[in-house]
Design a protein around this motif. Structure first.
Motif, PDB file in Angstrom:
ATOM      1  N   ASP A 311       0.860  -1.179   0.000  1.00  0.00           N
ATOM      2  CA  ASP A 311       0.000   0.000   0.000  1.00  0.00           C
ATOM      3  C   ASP A 311       0.898   1.230   0.000  1.00  0.00           C
ATOM      4  O   ASP A 311       1.741   1.390   0.888  1.00  0.00           O
ATOM      5  N   ARG A 334      -3.651   9.115   5.647  1.00  0.00           N
ATOM      6  CA  ARG A 334      -4.184   7.808   5.254  1.00  0.00           C
ATOM      7  C   ARG A 334      -3.204   6.690   5.585  1.00  0.00           C
ATOM      8  O   ARG A 334      -3.614   5.581   5.945  1.00  0.00           O
ATOM      9  N   GLN A 338      -3.957   3.498   7.978  1.00  0.00           N
ATOM     10  CA  GLN A 338      -3.664   2.117   7.595  1.00  0.00           C
ATOM     11  C   GLN A 338      -2.884   1.405   8.700  1.00  0.00           C
ATOM     12  O   GLN A 338      -3.186   0.260   9.059  1.00  0.00           O
TER      13      GLN A 338
END
Length: 351
Positions: A311, A334, A338
């Motif tokens: 990611d 973000r 995560q």
């Protein structure tokens, strides 16, 4: 869920110095034949721990430094005594070692659940070290700049004696130079591996002890949960306490800064991109460099690859150094989210 989380961060460093001792630290890259500047993994770890304490507004654990006087009545370094108490977050996450002189007490050791690499260039050709000469005088204001010249006997010399001494030379007494100050610049990466099995768990095994028996009983009284992990019986931090510190851990791992007492010549060292995965090899592919052949001298091209399996979160400044289409203003937030989700998802009590 796999018991490891891997994180790679990419930063831009502009004319800065990491943790100086004798100028900017560097190592020789034997493949490309260049000196490569770096910041040690220990320094990165220290900065992460400092950021964590600042975010939670807590003090780090106290440390006792022992000094010994030898037979010549001179001071020497002795033990560094840690509390070995996982109720201090910097100890739980940073690890500890307490070894008393003479072996009168059992040695206590805990390995940090964080394995942290040095911060070094993404590729040896994408980071550099150069030198400059700087001054620290007041030559622009002579009334504030005083010069004393002493003779061989240690006595101050008169102006006439100084003038005679300088005849036939081009020496200036007003400019004070600090030669060959080394600076680092380029695109730098750091890697962190998080062992979820020991992140919030402390072993109670007395054959290779991390804790004293008294500390084990204290932790039980304070709500720590007795369970087992792959290493044997252990105590786990209560869930309510874990949930309070996990967001700060995620932020500190991504947004740490070089501590002010370890760096000079300020640089934002802005984070350009972050890659997160439970597979270390995917990190290496997500943020990497590629050699390109341009005549006699090879060059390296930085690459952000969002299809390498990890990611990837790309911040706005990254577009100034690497061709990318997915940069966003909330990329780092973000990435933190995560990490938080992954840290919360692990079943620490039932491993």
């Amino acid at each position: 869920m796999k018991p490891y989380i891997y994180l790679r961060g990419l930063r831009h460093v502009d004319l800065s110095v990491f943790c100086v001792e004798d100028g900017q630290k560097a190592y020789w890259d034997s493949v490309f034949g260049v000196w490569v500047p770096y910041s040690s993994g220990q320094q990165v770890k220290r900065c992460v721990m400092d950021s964590l304490s600042d975010l939670l507004r807590i003090d780090p654990s106290p440390v006792t430094f022992v000094l010994d006087v030898n037979s010549k009545n001179a001071l020497g370094e002795g033990e560094v005594l840690s509390l070995c108490d996982p109720q201090y977050l910097d100890q739980l996450l940073g690890g500890w070692m307490k070894a008393s002189k003479g072996g009168k007490e059992r040695t206590l050791k805990r390995r940090s659940p964080f394995s942290i690499s040095a911060m070094r260039p993404l590729h040896p050709l994408l980071g550099g070290r150069f030198t400059e000469n700087i001054t620290f005088d007041r030559s622009n204001k002579p009334e504030l700049h005083k010069v004393i010249v002493r003779n061989a006997a240690g006595q101050p010399m008169s102006e006439d004696e100084i003038e005679e001494l300088l005849q036939g030379t081009d020496r200036s007494l007003f400019r004070k130079w600090i030669p060959e100050n080394k600076r680092a610049t380029g695109l730098f990466v750091y890697d962190i591996a998080i062992d979820l099995r020991t992140l919030f768990a402390v072993s109670v095994n007395q054959l290779e002890p991390e804790l004293t028996k008294d500390k084990i009983e204290e932790l039980k009284t304070n709500g720590w949960i007795m369970t087992k992990n792959v290493f044997g019986e252990c105590l786990v931090m209560p869930k309510d306490k874990r949930e309070k510190v996990i967001p700060a851990i995620a932020k500190a791992l991504i947004q740490w800064k070089i501590s002010s007492n370890q760096s000079r010549t300020f640089s934002l060292m802005e984070t350009l991109a972050v890659a997160i995965s439970d597979n270390a090899n995917q990190l290496a592919g997500a943020i990497r460099a590629k050699l390109i052949d341009e005549g006699d001298k090879p060059k390296a091209k930085p690459i952000i690859d969002e299809h390498a399996g990890a990611d990837v979160f790309v911040a706005l400044p990254c577009a100034g150094y690497i061709i990318t289409e997915s940069e966003s203003a909330d990329a780092l937030e973000r990435a933190e989210r995560q990490l938080i989700d992954m840290l919360l998802a692990y079943d620490y009590e039932n491993q």
